[in-house]
Design an enzyme around this catalytic site. Structure first.
Site, PDB file in Angstrom:
ATOM      1  N   GLU A 164       8.737  -3.353   4.336  1.00 27.64           N
ATOM      2  CA  GLU A 164       8.862  -2.590   3.091  1.00 27.64           C
ATOM      3  C   GLU A 164       9.417  -1.177   3.342  1.00 27.64           C
ATOM      4  OE1 GLU A 164       5.634  -0.300   1.690  1.00 27.64           O
ATOM      5  OE2 GLU A 164       4.181  -1.473   2.859  1.00 27.64           O
ATOM      6  N   LYS A 207      -6.276  -1.091   2.269  1.00 25.79           N
ATOM      7  CA  LYS A 207      -6.447   0.356   2.496  1.00 25.79           C
ATOM      8  C   LYS A 207      -7.831   0.805   2.028  1.00 25.79           C
ATOM      9  CE  LYS A 207      -2.440   1.896   0.837  1.00 25.79           C
ATOM     10  NZ  LYS A 207      -1.613   0.696   0.765  1.00 25.79           N
ATOM     11  N   LYS A 240       9.358   4.825  -6.106  1.00 24.69           N
ATOM     12  CA  LYS A 240       8.447   3.766  -5.649  1.00 24.69           C
ATOM     13  C   LYS A 240       8.667   2.520  -6.490  1.00 24.69           C
ATOM     14  CE  LYS A 240       3.462   2.922  -4.924  1.00 24.69           C
ATOM     15  NZ  LYS A 240       2.150   3.580  -4.836  1.00 24.69           N
ATOM     16  N   SER A 275      -3.408  -2.915  -7.658  1.00 25.92           N
ATOM     17  CA  SER A 275      -2.054  -2.945  -7.109  1.00 25.92           C
ATOM     18  C   SER A 275      -1.365  -4.270  -7.406  1.00 25.92           C
ATOM     19  CB  SER A 275      -2.105  -2.734  -5.602  1.00 25.92           C
ATOM     20  OG  SER A 275      -0.815  -2.873  -5.053  1.00 25.92           O
ATOM     21  N   ALA A 276      -0.075  -4.178  -7.749  1.00 27.98           N
ATOM     22  CA  ALA A 276       0.728  -5.381  -7.975  1.00 27.98           C
ATOM     23  C   ALA A 276       0.919  -6.181  -6.686  1.00 27.98           C
ATOM     24  CB  ALA A 276       2.090  -4.997  -8.557  1.00 27.98           C
ATOM     25  N   ASP A 277       0.536  -5.587  -5.540  1.00 24.06           N
ATOM     26  CA  ASP A 277       0.578  -6.338  -4.278  1.00 24.06           C
ATOM     27  C   ASP A 277      -0.186  -7.656  -4.412  1.00 24.06           C
ATOM     28  OD1 ASP A 277       1.786  -4.034  -3.313  1.00 24.06           O
ATOM     29  OD2 ASP A 277       0.244  -3.587  -1.817  1.00 24.06           O
TER      30      ASP A 277
HETATM   31  N1  PSU Z   1       0.591   0.781   4.057  1.00 28.04           N
HETATM   32  C1  PSU Z   1       0.699   2.019   4.624  1.00 28.04           C
HETATM   33  N2  PSU Z   1       1.229   3.029   3.862  1.00 28.04           N
HETATM   34  C2  PSU Z   1       1.645   2.824   2.571  1.00 28.04           C
HETATM   35  C3  PSU Z   1       1.529   1.501   2.000  1.00 28.04           C
HETATM   36  C4  PSU Z   1       0.994   0.522   2.794  1.00 28.04           C
HETATM   37  O1  PSU Z   1       0.303   2.217   5.766  1.00 28.04           O
HETATM   38  O2  PSU Z   1       2.130   3.765   1.928  1.00 28.04           O
HETATM   39  C5  PSU Z   1       2.022   1.278   0.577  1.00 28.04           C
HETATM   40  C6  PSU Z   1       2.529  -0.158   0.373  1.00 28.04           C
HETATM   41  O3  PSU Z   1       3.855  -0.067  -0.106  1.00 28.04           O
HETATM   42  C7  PSU Z   1       1.625  -0.736  -0.695  1.00 28.04           C
HETATM   43  C8  PSU Z   1       1.321   0.502  -1.485  1.00 28.04           C
HETATM   44  O4  PSU Z   1       2.254  -1.748  -1.457  1.00 28.04           O
HETATM   45  O5  PSU Z   1       1.015   1.437  -0.446  1.00 28.04           O
HETATM   46  C9  PSU Z   1       0.198   0.303  -2.479  1.00 28.04           C
HETATM   47  O6  PSU Z   1       0.354   1.218  -3.522  1.00 28.04           O
HETATM   48  P1  PSU Z   1      -0.446   0.992  -4.911  1.00 28.04           P
HETATM   49  O7  PSU Z   1      -1.875   1.008  -4.516  1.00 28.04           O
HETATM   50  O8  PSU Z   1      -0.040   2.165  -5.767  1.00 28.04           O
HETATM   51  O9  PSU Z   1      -0.002  -0.335  -5.441  1.00 28.04           O
HETATM   52 MN    MN Z   2      -1.613   1.070  -9.258  1.00 29.92          MN
END
Ligand code: PSU
Ligand code: MN
Length: 290
Positions: free
Chosen positions: A22, A154, A81, A135-137
């Site tokens: 990514e 995370k 993003k 997260s959409a992940d």
């Molecule tokens: N892993 C890391 N650093 C990051 C991310 C993952 O070590 O910045 C990013 C990835 O792109 C993941 C995003 O999809 O954080 C999640 O963001 P959100 O919670 O806003 O969906």
């Molecule tokens: Mn979000």
């Protein structure tokens, strides 16, 4: 609209090992230009494992699969993003679109890539349902036949809630030589995995079986080699600061990571960089083993 680099197109056509990477962590996960170094090192580790790296992002109106070093260097802090919902607008409007895990998976699905490496999966943010930030992940992982290698979820998120949602979505959560889902900066203390695997070949065999059974995404959690076990107070401070400043939505994760990088005396930068490169390498090994 989607353009694959020649090397990647050929590898996929021949059924060769390809690992998606990514660009959100490149643009927004580290103080510039350290994200670019992480991207270059991740690609190197994928190649060292015998696979082809496919770093994904939106450039000049095109969703690109495979970027050279000059192109990678364009993914700085001013990039947009790009989750799965943002890809089309970024392409049409000519933005530099840094794809999240979810955005990258959406492209990988279209391109036919089966493996991905990242740092930490996104998930259910703390404080749900006020606001209901998930997260959409997770949604993309649930519908894409890709095995994602990460250091778990995370830990700035609500990890137990995220583990429950992954179960609901039918996403296998594999532990690489561990029974617990890693906590990103910390190796131990996470929720139980659904299965433990000991080797890249075993992970590949489980992924293949899952796909043969009609399943979609899998998560393979690899514990960080250096574990930071004292970060929770700093994470709480970061989240409180984000709340006070009205940081919300897509901004929360990059804000908190930057706060931690700044306030941990460089420890989170080091561990985060190392774990991303190691996860990319393991994704390469699993891809090569299939
Ligand atoms: N892993 C890391 N650093 C990051 C991310 C993952 O070590 O910045 C990013 C990835 O792109 C993941 C995003 O999809 O954080 C999640 O963001 P959100 O919670 O806003 O969906
Ligand atoms: Mn979000």
């Amino acid at each position: 609209m989607i353009k694959l680099a020649e090397e990647i197109r050929e590898a996929l056509a021949a059924g060769g090992p390809v690992v998606a990477l990514e660009t959100t962590l490149v643009a927004h996960g580290f103080p510039a230009p350290e994200g670019i170094e992480v991207a270059v090192e991740s690609e190197r580790r994928v190649r060292a494992a015998g696979a082809i790296p496919a770093t994904i992002g939106v450039l000049d109106g095109v969703v690109r699969v495979g970027l050279d070093e000059d192109e990678l260097a364009r993914f700085g802090p001013e990039a947009t993003k790009c989750g799965p919902r943002d890809l089309a607008a970024a392409a049409v409007q000519g933005a530099v679109g840094a794809t999240t895990v979810g955005g990258t998976l959406a492209v990988a699905r279209k391109a036919g890539i089966r493996f991905m490496g990242t740092g930490g999966l996104g998930g259910v943010h703390r404080g749900f349902p006020d606001p209901p930030d998930v997260s959409a992940d997770l949604g993309e992982l649930a519908r894409t036949q890709v095995l994602v290698v990460s250091a778990g979820v995370k830990s700035l998120l609500d990890v137990p809630a995220t583990a429950e949602v992954l179960e609901t979505l039918g996403v296998p959560v594999l532990g690489f030589r561990t029974d617990e889902l890693p906590l990103f900066y910390a190796a131990r203390g996470g929720p139980a995995v659904s299965a433990r695997v000991e080797t890249p070949a075993e992970a590949a065999a489980v992924a293949r079986a899952h796909w043969e059974l009609g399943g979609a995404g899998l998560l393979l959690g690899r514990p960080p080699d250096e574990s930071l076990d004292d970060l929770e107070p700093l994470i709480e401070e970061a989240l409180a600061e984000a709340r006070d400043r009205g940081v919300h939505g897509q901004e929360v994760t990059p804000f908190v990571l930057a706060f931690l990088h700044d306030r941990s005396g460089g420890r989170t930068v080091r561990v985060n960089k190392d774990l991303i490169a190691a996860n990319a390498g393991l994704a390469g090994e699993v891809a090569a083993a299939l």
